[in-house]
Design an enzyme around this catalytic site. Structure first.
Site, PDB file in Angstrom:
ATOM      1  N   CYS A   2      14.099   3.580  -3.636  1.00 14.39           N
ATOM      2  CA  CYS A   2      15.123   4.540  -4.005  1.00 14.39           C
ATOM      3  C   CYS A   2      16.469   3.829  -4.079  1.00 14.39           C
ATOM      4  O   CYS A   2      16.823   3.030  -3.227  1.00 14.39           O
ATOM      5  CB  CYS A   2      15.244   5.711  -3.040  1.00 14.39           C
ATOM      6  N   ARG A  31      14.577  -0.325  -7.808  1.00 18.85           N
ATOM      7  CA  ARG A  31      14.280   0.212  -6.476  1.00 18.85           C
ATOM      8  C   ARG A  31      13.336   1.414  -6.526  1.00 18.85           C
ATOM      9  O   ARG A  31      12.914   1.933  -5.484  1.00 18.85           O
ATOM     10  CB  ARG A  31      15.568   0.630  -5.771  1.00 18.85           C
ATOM     11  N   TRP A  78      11.683   6.539  -5.598  1.00 23.48           N
ATOM     12  CA  TRP A  78      10.322   6.064  -5.363  1.00 23.48           C
ATOM     13  C   TRP A  78       9.781   7.007  -4.297  1.00 23.48           C
ATOM     14  O   TRP A  78      10.215   6.962  -3.142  1.00 23.48           O
ATOM     15  CB  TRP A  78      10.334   4.615  -4.859  1.00 23.48           C
ATOM     16  N   ASN A 104      18.186   7.268   0.596  1.00 23.28           N
ATOM     17  CA  ASN A 104      17.182   6.199   0.543  1.00 23.28           C
ATOM     18  C   ASN A 104      16.682   5.992   1.963  1.00 23.28           C
ATOM     19  O   ASN A 104      17.493   5.770   2.865  1.00 23.28           O
ATOM     20  CB  ASN A 104      17.845   4.920   0.003  1.00 23.28           C
ATOM     21  N   GLY A 105      15.367   6.062   2.179  1.00 23.79           N
ATOM     22  CA  GLY A 105      14.833   5.864   3.533  1.00 23.79           C
ATOM     23  C   GLY A 105      13.919   7.012   3.906  1.00 23.79           C
ATOM     24  O   GLY A 105      13.477   7.783   3.045  1.00 23.79           O
ATOM     25  N   GLU A 473      -0.916 -16.248  -4.950  1.00 18.92           N
ATOM     26  CA  GLU A 473       0.257 -15.740  -5.680  1.00 18.92           C
ATOM     27  C   GLU A 473      -0.090 -15.458  -7.152  1.00 18.92           C
ATOM     28  O   GLU A 473       0.316 -14.446  -7.710  1.00 18.92           O
ATOM     29  CB  GLU A 473       1.415 -16.730  -5.549  1.00 18.92           C
ATOM     30  N   LYS A 477       0.249 -11.742  -8.940  1.00 18.17           N
ATOM     31  CA  LYS A 477       1.012 -11.465 -10.167  1.00 18.17           C
ATOM     32  C   LYS A 477       0.156 -10.709 -11.163  1.00 18.17           C
ATOM     33  O   LYS A 477       0.585  -9.748 -11.771  1.00 18.17           O
ATOM     34  CB  LYS A 477       1.517 -12.766 -10.825  1.00 18.17           C
ATOM     35  N   GLU A 480      -0.616  -6.987  -9.977  1.00 18.91           N
ATOM     36  CA  GLU A 480       0.475  -6.012  -9.854  1.00 18.91           C
ATOM     37  C   GLU A 480       1.065  -5.591 -11.193  1.00 18.91           C
ATOM     38  O   GLU A 480       1.568  -4.487 -11.315  1.00 18.91           O
ATOM     39  CB  GLU A 480       1.574  -6.511  -8.913  1.00 18.91           C
ATOM     40  N   HIS A 496     -18.895 -18.444   0.461  1.00 14.97           N
ATOM     41  CA  HIS A 496     -19.179 -17.679   1.679  1.00 14.97           C
ATOM     42  C   HIS A 496     -19.174 -16.179   1.405  1.00 14.97           C
ATOM     43  O   HIS A 496     -18.864 -15.386   2.292  1.00 14.97           O
ATOM     44  CB  HIS A 496     -18.172 -18.044   2.778  1.00 14.97           C
ATOM     45  N   LYS A 591      10.824  -2.746  -6.132  1.00 15.15           N
ATOM     46  CA  LYS A 591      11.134  -4.106  -5.726  1.00 15.15           C
ATOM     47  C   LYS A 591      11.531  -4.231  -4.258  1.00 15.15           C
ATOM     48  O   LYS A 591      11.180  -5.187  -3.587  1.00 15.15           O
ATOM     49  CB  LYS A 591      12.255  -4.668  -6.613  1.00 15.15           C
TER      50      LYS A 591
HETATM   51  C1  F6R Z   1       5.311  -9.227  -5.719  1.00 19.80           C
HETATM   52  C2  F6R Z   1       6.470  -8.815  -4.971  1.00 19.80           C
HETATM   53  C3  F6R Z   1       6.281  -8.292  -3.600  1.00 19.80           C
HETATM   54  C4  F6R Z   1       7.402  -8.800  -2.699  1.00 19.80           C
HETATM   55  C5  F6R Z   1       7.338  -8.148  -1.321  1.00 19.80           C
HETATM   56  C6  F6R Z   1       8.372  -8.711  -0.382  1.00 19.80           C
HETATM   57  O1  F6R Z   1       5.683  -9.743  -6.956  1.00 19.80           O
HETATM   58  O2  F6R Z   1       7.567  -8.890  -5.465  1.00 19.80           O
HETATM   59  O3  F6R Z   1       5.044  -8.631  -3.087  1.00 19.80           O
HETATM   60  O4  F6R Z   1       7.296 -10.180  -2.586  1.00 19.80           O
HETATM   61  O5  F6R Z   1       7.541  -6.777  -1.462  1.00 19.80           O
HETATM   62  O6  F6R Z   1       9.654  -8.589  -0.914  1.00 19.80           O
HETATM   63  P1  F6R Z   1      10.875  -9.349  -0.290  1.00 19.80           P
HETATM   64  O7  F6R Z   1      10.768 -10.787  -0.599  1.00 19.80           O
HETATM   65  O8  F6R Z   1      12.080  -8.723  -0.902  1.00 19.80           O
HETATM   66  O9  F6R Z   1      10.813  -9.102   1.197  1.00 19.80           O
END
Ligand code: F6R
Length: 596
Positions: A2, A31, A78, A104-105, A473, A477, A480, A496, A591
């Site tokens: 949010c 957000r 969100w 927000n929260g 990683e 990517k 997501e 395994h 994010k």
């Molecule tokens: C994936 C992604 C998330 C963040 C995670 C932590 O692409 O962006 O997995 O890495 O939410 O975010 P931060 O680094 O802001 O704590």
């Protein structure tokens, strides 16, 4: 999660506040983006327009651009409490429609508060936790609170949980009040407008100075100007800093998506990463060397970078470090003590699980090294040492350049531990140059590969050592942003259990650069190929086992992740686009994950 922003025009010539709020909401959409809304004070009337959808969709549907008045607050959501509906979208108002709130929260005790308010005759119009706030504020004002700021202070004493909220009162010519606890809120000072927002990014180009609020602090904006109060209600003097213009720039520079722009920013970000951070790197390195135990804590992509970091610590500085995912960190809190260094890694610096873990670490007397990208974030406030990535705003929800820069920071930190920072920097610069050349040449091939494989349902990414974390990683990517199931794992683990899932044509990304892991990863890929897998090799060396080769250049062995992750990001990007997904706004995600 949010985004909130408020704007108060302090003179008659400012453009309507709602227009600035709308601009801010577009910049805060990373957000959350399931609904949006604005409340604007037009004369004495509080007008609220809100709905489900992206900011621009709601803006068109409800003509948000045309809302008049010099005070407005806005929200991009969100969903946490209550479904994605118009009624649950913010702003929420009191029954008389005189106070609007954006939040927000999470208000954890909202059920009890809601019951009390219902008993007192309040009729709720949403399922949200937020709606208790405007009703409580209206009650506090009716009970004789002398100002909205004082009502906010009183109401906060009843709220449990984490929050940053803005309240806009229609009375007395308009008053906007903001407060925060465990969620960020920053005040921005423009020529003729005052902003209060979740992030400096929201008002970046519209304000020249900024002042972050601390927990419990309250900001009040009226026609008379801006005042700050502490948690006891005493007035505070607060300094402001200049807004970082580079940080505030959210231009896509001609790219169709932020993610693509941010992928291509990496060569430069790598070369510049950690510039000006030598003192912080050396101080943090000394703290790590003096510690009995060293633990990284992070979530998602930042955790994957940390997993690579622990290999660097071991390989370069012979220091063992553990990585505990932040959502599990609390369960290990009893083993923390003053001889522990916790390296807390978060590009946003506000991920709730990381913040919660750092609080526990501090309570146990542990030393905290914060690794962050966003300026003036919560994690920065909490660190004994702070290392900044300095790679500018990352707007795409999928982390790209911040991942690479986190990896670089750990590489430099490990070199600082053995007094070879200069050598580390030289290696990093070379890697940055190579990455620039690599990305230019790869784009077309990866687009074609994505077009060929876009119908696949499952992908497996395998690697060993530092490349194992890179595999995790790469898989993250893909899943997501393109919604394809993908798993990253140590190559040696395939047999395994997971090998049972390999069928003719199952794509496997074998991450096997020319380092100590190469031969064994090739063997594991060969075992999978014998069961019909389609092998995509990511390496500087060719191999017969590859059905497709993503060729990367040779580099100093531990820096291979810096060269091979960006192609995997690019592949995921093309997969998302090929499948008609928006890589910048993946479904159900946001994010900044500010809820636990
Ligand atoms: C994936 C992604 C998330 C963040 C995670 C932590 O692409 O962006 O997995 O890495 O939410 O975010 P931060 O680094 O802001 O704590």
């Amino acid at each position: 999660m949010c985004g909130i922003i408020g704007c108060f025009g302090t003179n008659g010539v400012a453009e309507p506040a709602a227009r600035s709020v709308l601009e801010g909401l577009r910049r805060l959409e990373y957000r959350g983006y399931d609904s949006a809304g604005v409340a604007a004070l037009d004369g004495c009337t509080l007008v609220v327009r809100k709905d489900v959808g992206y900011v621009d969709q709601v803006a068109v549907r409800f003509e948000l651009e045309d809302m008049t008045g010099t005070v407005a607050v806005g929200h991009t959501r969100w969903a946490t409490h209550g479904g994605v509906t118009q009624g649950n979208a913010h702003p929420h108002t009191d029954m008389a429609g005189r106070i609007a709130v954006v939040h927000n929260g999470i208000i954890e005790n909202y059920r009890a508060l809601r019951d009390d308010l219902t008993d007192a005759g309040v009729v709720f119009r949403s399922e949200t936790d937020t709606e208790v706030i405007p009703h409580l504020l209206a009650m506090a004002m009716a009970d004789g609170c002398p100002s909205l700021a004082e009502a906010v202070r009183k109401v906060c004493a009843r709220l449990q949980g984490s929050y940053a909220f803005l309240a806009l009162s229609a009375d007395g010519g308009g008053t906007m009040v903001g407060v925060r606890k465990d969620n960020p809120l920053v005040v921005g000072f423009g020529d003729s407008q005052i902003f209060v927002a979740s992030d400096v990014l929201a008002f970046g180009p519209m304000a020249s100075r900024m002042a972050p609020l601390l927990d419990g602090e309250i900001v009040e904006v009226t026609m008379a100007g801006v005042r700050f109060f502490d948690v006891y209600g005493s007035e505070l003097a607060k300094n402001s800093d200049a807004v970082d213009i580079v940080w505030a720039n959210t231009d896509r520079n001609g790219h169709p998506h932020y993610m693509l722009k941010e992928i291509f920013e990496q060569p430069r970000a790598v070369c510049e990463c950690g510039a000006g951070e030598d003192d912080s790197l050396v101080d943090a390195a000394l703290a790590i060397l003096g510690a009995r135990q060293v633990v990284f804590t992070a979530c998602g992509t930042s955790r994957h970078a940390s997993l690579i970091g622990r290999y660097f610590f071991s390989k370069i500085a012979r220091r063992f470090a553990d990585v505990v995912m932040a959502s599990e960190f609390g369960y290990f809190a009893r083993s923390l003590n003053p001889q522990t260094v916790v390296i807390a890694v978060s590009q946003s610096g506000e991920t709730a699980d990381v913040i919660a873990g750092v609080k526990l670490a501090r309570q146990a007397g542990a030393h905290v090294v914060s690794v962050v990208n966003r300026p003036a974030c919560l994690l920065e406030e909490m660190g004994d040492h702070v290392i900044r990535l300095g790679c500018g705003a990352e707007v795409g929800v999928a982390a790209t350049k911040t991942f690479t820069c986190e990896v670089i920071v750990f590489y430099l930190l490990a070199h600082a531990m053995v007094n070879r920072l200069k050598q580390g920097r030289a290696n990093v610069e070379r890697a940055g140059e190579l990455l620039g050349e690599l990305l230019q040449g790869l784009n077309g091939g990866l687009w074609k590969l994505a077009a060929d494989l876009k119908g696949r349902d499952h992908f497996y990414y395998i690697g060993r050592g530092v490349n194992f974390a890179a595999a995790m990683e790469g898989a993250l990517k893909l899943k997501e942003i393109s919604y394809i199931h993908a798993e990253g794992m140590p190559a040696g683990e395939l047999k395994h259990g997971t090998l049972a899932l390999i069928e003719p044509g199952t794509p496997i990304m074998a991450i096997c650069p020319n380092d100590e892991t190469h031969a064994e990863t090739i063997s594991n890929a060969t075992e999978a190929k014998a069961r019909g897998a389609f092998i995509i090799g990511v390496s500087d060396l060719p191999s017969e086992v590859f059905d497709y080769w993503i060729k990367i250049p040779a580099v100093s062995p531990l820096l291979y992740p810096v060269l091979l992750i960006p192609p995997l990001q690019l592949f995921a990007y093309h997969m998302a686009v090929a499948r008609g997904c928006d890589p910048d706004k993946p479904r159900n995600l946001a994010k900044s994950v500010t809820v636990k």
